[in-house]
Every structure is written in structure tokens, then in C-alpha cells.
Design a protein around this motif. Structure first.
Motif, PDB file in Angstrom:
ATOM      1  N   ALA A 146      68.549  -5.008 177.005  1.00  0.00           N
ATOM      2  CA  ALA A 146      69.754  -5.285 176.215  1.00  0.00           C
ATOM      3  C   ALA A 146      69.466  -5.112 174.728  1.00  0.00           C
ATOM      4  N   MET A 147      68.296  -5.574 174.283  1.00  0.00           N
ATOM      5  CA  MET A 147      67.904  -5.412 172.875  1.00  0.00           C
ATOM      6  C   MET A 147      67.808  -3.940 172.514  1.00  0.00           C
TER       7      MET A 147
ATOM      8  N   PHE B  94      69.275  -1.364 173.873  1.00  0.00           N
ATOM      9  CA  PHE B  94      70.595  -0.732 173.814  1.00  0.00           C
ATOM     10  C   PHE B  94      71.311  -1.096 172.518  1.00  0.00           C
ATOM     11  N   MET B  95      71.292  -2.384 172.155  1.00  0.00           N
ATOM     12  CA  MET B  95      71.967  -2.831 170.934  1.00  0.00           C
ATOM     13  C   MET B  95      71.364  -2.175 169.697  1.00  0.00           C
ATOM     14  N   ILE B  96      70.035  -2.137 169.633  1.00  0.00           N
ATOM     15  CA  ILE B  96      69.343  -1.600 168.459  1.00  0.00           C
ATOM     16  C   ILE B  96      69.553  -0.090 168.336  1.00  0.00           C
ATOM     17  N   SER B  97      69.395   0.639 169.446  1.00  0.00           N
ATOM     18  CA  SER B  97      69.551   2.092 169.381  1.00  0.00           C
ATOM     19  C   SER B  97      70.994   2.475 169.050  1.00  0.00           C
ATOM     20  N   SER B  98      71.972   1.717 169.581  1.00  0.00           N
ATOM     21  CA  SER B  98      73.385   1.996 169.293  1.00  0.00           C
ATOM     22  C   SER B  98      73.691   1.766 167.821  1.00  0.00           C
TER      23      SER B  98
ATOM     24  N   PHE C 154      60.057 -11.093 176.166  1.00  0.00           N
ATOM     25  CA  PHE C 154      61.487 -11.348 176.320  1.00  0.00           C
ATOM     26  C   PHE C 154      61.997 -11.155 177.748  1.00  0.00           C
ATOM     27  N   GLY C 155      61.169 -10.561 178.610  1.00  0.00           N
ATOM     28  CA  GLY C 155      61.646 -10.226 179.943  1.00  0.00           C
ATOM     29  C   GLY C 155      62.346  -8.885 179.936  1.00  0.00           C
ATOM     30  N   LYS C 156      62.349  -8.193 181.088  1.00  0.00           N
ATOM     31  CA  LYS C 156      62.883  -6.836 181.139  1.00  0.00           C
ATOM     32  C   LYS C 156      64.384  -6.788 180.826  1.00  0.00           C
ATOM     33  N   GLU C 157      65.162  -7.707 181.391  1.00  0.00           N
ATOM     34  CA  GLU C 157      66.611  -7.664 181.199  1.00  0.00           C
ATOM     35  C   GLU C 157      66.990  -7.839 179.733  1.00  0.00           C
TER      36      GLU C 157
END
Length: 235
Positions: free
Chosen positions: A77-78, A80-84, A70-73
Motif C-alpha cells: 500500500a505504501m 502504491f501511494m508513494i509511486s502514484s 511493516f508487513g507485505k500488505e
């Protein structure tokens, strides 16, 4: 008193899919909010293979594997969204910890649990596998790890689990189930089939499931389901 209607949920998932872990918790939350609804739930989890190119026994650093696809960026983002989203549900999802492996053995264990005790054995075993992978960073391709989870959840003793996991028992059945769902056009998980009629994809909220379950309890057709994040098959 109205006899509860049995609602059959068939859930396709993979242990390496964080949205499947989130969906498990959201669905459980929704069912707890529907205790007054005239429905009773039967839940069966079935196997899905997200990472088709991974061979059994092959291992990769989880972060490197995800970033390579998916690439680092996008991967950050994934994460952050998943952990949140996980924190909102009391889940401490650590997307980067540990290694990624093929999950065939874990799926065989889940199918064995279903055959031995239906959802009573399968659901706690599934939750234990998700927790071991996403919160404790454990290897889902390790026989000893899976055997301990099997014993802790009453599926079988550790010794019996090791013998089962090191055999080919249920391998053909699991492979066939995974091929069948792909032939039906499913390309991502979680994917839920309700009463063989309605499909719900992605990490839906508990609120969405409550609306669905209440409408089914009233024998109404569910409204169109909003889109939600999924884990899609990689080659």
C-alpha cells in the motif's frame, strides 16, 4: 518596490525517505508559484537518521527490509501511494529497487556542499542523491557513487570526494546534528522549520506551501497545517 523578506527554511530529511523526495519537489513547485510574493527563500537541509539500527557499511535488500518492518500488505500500500504521488510530480520512484544502507556518508557530503556553497551547491546535490537512490536504485553507502554525484554537481572533483568520504571529516558534526533534532522531539521526516518559529511536517502539497509562504509574505501567522505522510524513525 517592497524589499523581499528573507524566509529561512531548515529542512530535516533522510535520503531513504521517499516523502522527503516528494516534499523537495512540492516545495520547489510552491516557490516557483510565489515569484510575485515579497519573499526570498534560504533553504538549508540538515541530516536525520531514519534507520537507527543500520550500521555504516551494512546492506539489505530494500523490499525485504521494508516488508520486515511493516508487513507485505502495508508495504505494498505504501509503495502504491508513494509511486502514484511521485508520478504526479514527474518522479519515477522505485521503492523496491536496490539496497538500503546507512546514509551517514551522504549526509556528510550534503553538509560539505552547504559549507562550500550554501543552497547553490546543496540543493542540486540533494536532488541528485534522491534521484540516484529512488529512481536509479544506487547504493547511498558506496563511496564511488557518492563521489560521482559530488563531481557532477560541482561540490568537488571525484578524487577529492573519495578522499573526503573515506575520512572522518564532518562526521562528528553530522552525528551531533542528528542527535540534536531527536532531542527536540522530531520522530519523522520531512520536517521543516520556517524562520525558527513554525514547523511543517510530512509530504505537504505545493498548495499548502503556497498558502504558508503567501501568509508569511503578508506577515500573517500561518494557519494550522494539515497532517501529511511522513517517514518515521525505526529502531
Amino acid at each position: 518596490m517592497q524589499t523581499p523578506r528573507v524566509v529561512k527554511l531548515i529542512v530535516f530529511s533522510d535520503i531513504t525517505c521517499p516523502w522527503c523526495y516528494i516534499s523537495l519537489r512540492e516545495m520547489d513547485k510552491a516557490m516557483n508559484q510565489c515569484t510575485e510574493c515579497p519573499v526570498r527563500f534560504e533553504i538549508e537541509y540538515r541530516p536525520y537518521r531514519l534507520n537507527a539500527s543500520l550500521k555504516d557499511g551494512e546492506m539489505h535488500d530494500r523490499r525485504e527490509w521494508i516488508e520486515s518492518r511493516f508487513g507485505k500488505e502495508k508495504a505494498d500500500a505504501m509503495e502504491f501511494m508513494i509511486s502514484s504521488r511521485g508520478e504526479e510530480l514527474g518522479l519515477k520512484i522505485k521503492l523496491w529497487d536496490g539496497v538500503i544502507t546507512q546514509t551517514t556518508m551522504a549526509h556528510r557530503l550534503l553538509l560539505k556542499a552547504w559549507k562550500l556553497g550554501g543552497q547553490t551547491l546543496q540543493l542540486p546535490t540533494l536532488e541528485a542523491l534522491f534521484k540516484a537512490y529512488f529512481e536509479d536504485g544506487q547504493n547511498m553507502g558506496d563511496v564511488a557513487t557518492l563521489a560521482r554525484i559530488a563531481a557532477a554537481n560541482g561540490v568537488m572533483s571525484e578524487e577529492e570526494a573519495v578522499q573526503f568520504l573515506e575520512s572522518d571529516e564532518l562526521l562528528k558534526e553530522v552525528e551531533q546534528m542528528m542527535m540534536e533534532v531527536r532531542r527536540k522531539g522530531v520522530t519523522g521526516v520531512p520536517f521543516v522549520v520556517i524562520d525558527g518559529k513554525w514547523a511543517v511536517s510530512g509530504g505537504q502539497s505545493a498548495e499548502t506551501y503556497v498558502q504558508i509562504f503567501k501568509k508569511i509574505g503578508r506577515s500573517d501567522k500561518p494557519s494550522p497545517i494539515p497532517s501529511a505522510p511522513t517517514c518515521n524513525t525505526t529502531s
